[in-house]
Design an enzyme around this catalytic site. Structure first.
Site, PDB file in Angstrom:
ATOM      1  N   GLN A  45      13.775   1.334  -5.140  1.00 17.50           N
ATOM      2  CA  GLN A  45      14.189   2.702  -5.529  1.00 17.50           C
ATOM      3  C   GLN A  45      15.083   2.533  -6.759  1.00 17.50           C
ATOM      4  O   GLN A  45      16.297   2.675  -6.705  1.00 17.50           O
ATOM      5  CB  GLN A  45      14.920   3.379  -4.370  1.00 17.50           C
ATOM      6  N   LYS A 100      -3.161  -2.128  -8.997  1.00 19.03           N
ATOM      7  CA  LYS A 100      -2.762  -1.468  -7.737  1.00 19.03           C
ATOM      8  C   LYS A 100      -2.348  -0.029  -7.987  1.00 19.03           C
ATOM      9  O   LYS A 100      -1.641   0.264  -8.945  1.00 19.03           O
ATOM     10  CB  LYS A 100      -1.603  -2.227  -7.096  1.00 19.03           C
TER      11      LYS A 100
HETATM   12  C1  R5P Z   1       5.933  -3.362  -5.014  1.00 20.05           C
HETATM   13  O1  R5P Z   1       5.672  -3.090  -6.180  1.00 20.05           O
HETATM   14  C2  R5P Z   1       6.230  -4.757  -4.571  1.00 20.05           C
HETATM   15  O2  R5P Z   1       6.112  -5.660  -5.606  1.00 20.05           O
HETATM   16  C3  R5P Z   1       5.334  -5.181  -3.437  1.00 20.05           C
HETATM   17  O3  R5P Z   1       3.993  -5.208  -3.894  1.00 20.05           O
HETATM   18  C4  R5P Z   1       5.434  -4.216  -2.311  1.00 20.05           C
HETATM   19  O4  R5P Z   1       6.763  -3.957  -2.013  1.00 20.05           O
HETATM   20  C5  R5P Z   1       4.752  -4.776  -1.094  1.00 20.05           C
HETATM   21  O5  R5P Z   1       4.893  -3.855  -0.074  1.00 20.05           O
HETATM   22  P1  R5P Z   1       3.868  -3.811   1.102  1.00 20.05           P
HETATM   23  O6  R5P Z   1       3.814  -5.183   1.710  1.00 20.05           O
HETATM   24  O7  R5P Z   1       4.424  -2.787   2.031  1.00 20.05           O
HETATM   25  O8  R5P Z   1       2.538  -3.394   0.544  1.00 20.05           O
END
Ligand code: R5P
Length: 283
Positions: free
Chosen positions: A90, A182
């Site tokens: 955040q 992503k």
């Molecule tokens: C987000 O941009 C971070 O780099 C990680 O990709 C993310 O926090 C991974 O979260 P989750 O395992 O919940 O997909």
């Protein structure tokens, strides 16, 4: 100058011991317990003049403990190491009315220096009100990957956020790297695409800074499997691992999952202790 002592925060006890073994600095005796109503109590049981406080702030309680440790060591020279700094995602107001939570938290820690390991967003570094430095686990992760005996390895970042780190790791391993695209749909759901990646029969290592719910890596794994990938290793700096995140990854076909000890977990196979020890020794 008096010798540094180490305060092992409640969330980083193993890592603090490893740093103490490397530096030969004593670990300070601290009593941790809770009051009956759940409030946190601690007492630093000896006089300290110069301390390194090592405490990840993965949970709200961890933040309170770090604040309490800083206050308890009020008159000492204090160097804080936050191996995993939570709330870093955040880092801005995504919608009106939201707090910049990382700023609200980073700004309350007052120390002679603060170091964090691979913070999710560089933006957050400027929110600290004490001299702050980011430490980088790319090299130790790269060394670990090099020890894995891989076939034609390819290191993949699941999104653009981790690409710089993945590039550095690939240099240590001396292999190719690539990035996937992503798009985040919700807290637990993401859409990932992997156009143009050559993965058939290859050993692939997906590396992200954080694995939280495992949703990101699960989607990446599903796509790689469809493309006929060889073994898929999954690595991260910070194994937050919410709920059944690990199981999700193994069930989707991860051959091995590893992370560092910035958060102490069952997959913390890589230690950042050396990086922290040399940083503290340089102060
Ligand atoms: C987000 O941009 C971070 O780099 C990680 O990709 C993310 O926090 C991974 O979260 P989750 O395992 O919940 O997909």
């Amino acid at each position: 100058m008096s010798e540094m002592k180490i305060i092992a925060g409640a969330s980083s006890q193993v890592l603090a011991k490893r740093v103490s073994d490397l530096t030969q600095w004593d670990i300070v005796d601290v009593e941790y317990r809770r009051f009956p109503d759940g409030e946190s109590y601690l007492r630093v049981c000896e006089e300290v003049e110069r301390v390194a406080i090592i405490q990840s702030t993965r949970t709200n309680d961890d933040i309170i403990v770090l604040l309490q440790l800083l206050d308890a060591c009020e008159s000492a020279e204090k160097h804080v190491v936050i191996p995993y700094f939570g709330y870093a995602r955040q880092d801005k107001r995504f919608k009106n009315g939201e707090p910049i939570s990382s700023r609200a938290i980073a700004s309350i820690f007052k120390a002679d220096s603060i170091a964090v390991v691979n913070i999710h967003s560089e933006e957050v570094m400027k929110y600290f009100r004490s001299p702050a430095k980011e430490l980088d686990a790319s090299e130790v992760i790269g060394k670990y990957i090099s020890s894995l005996n891989l076939r034609d390895p390819l290191i993949i970042s699941p999104d653009y956020g981790a690409i710089e780190m993945v590039e550095k790791i690939s240099k240590v391993v001396n292999c190719e790297y690539a990035v996937m695209m992503k798009e985040r749909i919700s807290d637990e759901e993401v859409r990932i695409s992997a156009e143009g990646l050559e993965v058939k029969g290859r050993d692939v290592i997906i590396v992200d800074d954080i694995i939280s719910t495992g949703g990101t890596i699960k989607e990446a794994l599903k796509i790689l499997k469809k493309m006929g990938v060889g073994r898929v290793f999954v690595g991260c700096v910070h194994p937050v691992l919410v709920g059944d995140a690990l199981l999700k990854l193994y069930r989707t076909g991860a051959y091995e999952v590893f992370g560092t000890d910035t958060i102490e977990s069952s997959i913390s196979k890589v230690s950042v202790a050396e990086i922290i020890a040399s940083y503290l020794e340089s102060l």
